[in-house]
Write an enzyme that holds these catalytic residues in place. Structure first.
Site, short mmCIF file in Angstrom:
data_model
loop_
_atom_site.label_atom_id
_atom_site.label_comp_id
_atom_site.label_asym_id
_atom_site.label_seq_id
_atom_site.Cartn_x
_atom_site.Cartn_y
_atom_site.Cartn_z
N ASP A 67 0.81 -1.22 0.00
CA ASP A 67 0.00 0.00 0.00
C ASP A 67 0.85 1.27 0.00
OD1 ASP A 67 0.95 -0.02 2.65
OD2 ASP A 67 -0.89 -0.90 3.41
N ASP A 135 -7.30 -3.16 14.40
CA ASP A 135 -8.70 -3.48 14.06
C ASP A 135 -8.80 -4.67 13.10
OD1 ASP A 135 -7.68 -2.36 11.75
OD2 ASP A 135 -9.13 -0.72 11.62
N HIS A 137 -7.03 -5.02 10.29
CA HIS A 137 -6.78 -4.73 8.88
C HIS A 137 -5.45 -5.31 8.41
CE1 HIS A 137 -4.79 -0.66 10.00
NE2 HIS A 137 -3.86 -1.34 9.36
N GLU A 142 -9.54 -2.06 5.49
CA GLU A 142 -10.15 -1.79 6.78
C GLU A 142 -11.41 -2.65 6.97
OE1 GLU A 142 -8.62 -0.16 8.89
OE2 GLU A 142 -7.96 1.83 8.28
C1 GLP Z 1 -0.63 0.01 8.84
C2 GLP Z 1 -0.29 -0.60 7.48
C3 GLP Z 1 -0.33 -2.08 7.54
C4 GLP Z 1 0.45 -2.48 8.78
C5 GLP Z 1 -0.39 -2.19 9.98
C6 GLP Z 1 0.30 -2.44 11.30
O1 GLP Z 1 -1.69 0.88 8.83
N1 GLP Z 1 -1.08 -0.16 6.36
O2 GLP Z 1 0.21 -2.63 6.37
O3 GLP Z 1 0.74 -3.85 8.75
O4 GLP Z 1 -0.93 -0.88 9.91
O5 GLP Z 1 1.27 -1.48 11.58
P1 GLP Z 1 2.40 -1.70 12.64
O6 GLP Z 1 3.29 -2.77 12.10
O7 GLP Z 1 3.12 -0.38 12.72
O8 GLP Z 1 1.76 -2.10 13.91
#
Ligand code: GLP
Length: 243
Positions: A67, A135, A137, A142
């Protein structure tokens, strides 16, 4: 079908993920699906160390990222482009042309989604590395995102923007409201998927991903249908599925 590996701590979780990456790197033309976020940083460090010690090369590796925020130029300090350069690509021998990340700055984001999905048409990702949102995702898929979604323009929830505000100096107002994200169906096409989750904040999401109903309210629950899913969680993230 899934395998769960419960790691003692973050470093061990990263190390377990590195074992899966090493497997894929044995292939002639490996394809990796990569993600930003704080979760894979330890894994990327190990990938860099493998290169610096002369043991691994990324010359024949092709990568697709999950993304990118809409409205951030590639050079923006908080873009996924910058993150990937700083955390991995600048430190290994991967050729620039082998790297694929959606362009969040595209004039027509919908057209960019189509272009990105098409770039994957004749490619199968050997290993998709995923983090997990609190959440549930994955990427920026989402809650409520249909399981059959392809690369699309995603609206970020308030919770995700709050979770990610620390990258933007703690100011939620600076966190973009939209992103381009591979869809859940795009992710499901990967040959193998690994989800890394660490820390108590991820415990509910881990539970819902593997024990909850397969419903779009927990996007990661789509992965229950994947034939080759590995979940690597530290004890804190795994607390609800172990006891
Ligand atoms: C973000 C990204 C995800 C990521 C997730 C967890 O919003 N778009 O691809 O895996 O949230 O983030 P983190 O690894 O910082 O906890």
């Amino acid at each position: 079908m899934f395998t769960i590996i419960v790691a003692e701590n973050y470093d061990e979780a990263s190390h377990e993920a590195m074992k899966l990456v090493r497997d894929v790197l044995r292939k002639e033309r490996p394809v990796l699906g990569l993600t930003a976020g704080s979760t894979p940083i330890g894994l990327y460090k190990e990938m860099i160390e493998g290169y610096q010690s002369g043991e691994l090369s990324y010359r024949n590796v092709r990568t697709w990222n999950l993304d990118e925020y809409i409205g951030l130029a590639r050079s923006h300090p908080q873009s996924c482009h910058t993150y990937m350069r700083e955390k991995l690509f600048d430190h290994v021998d991967i050729p620039q042309e082998n790297i694929h990340i959606p362009n969040g700055d595209a004039e027509d984001p919908e057209a960019e989604c189509e272009r990105y999905e098409a770039s994957l048409q004749d490619v199968t990702i050997d290993l998709q590395i995923l983090g997990l949102g609190t959440d549930g995702h994955i990427g920026f898929n989402e809650p409520g995102t249909p399981f059959e979604s392809l690369t699309h323009v995603a609206e970020l929830t308030e919770q995700t923007r709050r979770d990610n505000a620390h990258y933007f100096g703690g100011n939620i107002e600076l966190v973009p409201k939209k992103a381009i994200s591979m869809g859940l169906a795009t992710v499901m096409r990967a040959r193998r998927v690994v989800v890394i989750a660490t820390g108590t904040a991820k415990a509910n999401a881990v539970y819902n991903m593997i024990k909850g109903p397969m419903k779009s309210r927990c996007p990661a629950s789509a992965l229950q249908a994947h034939p080759r899913l590995t979940v690597i969680a530290d004890k804190e993230a795994a607390q609800r599925i172990l006891f």
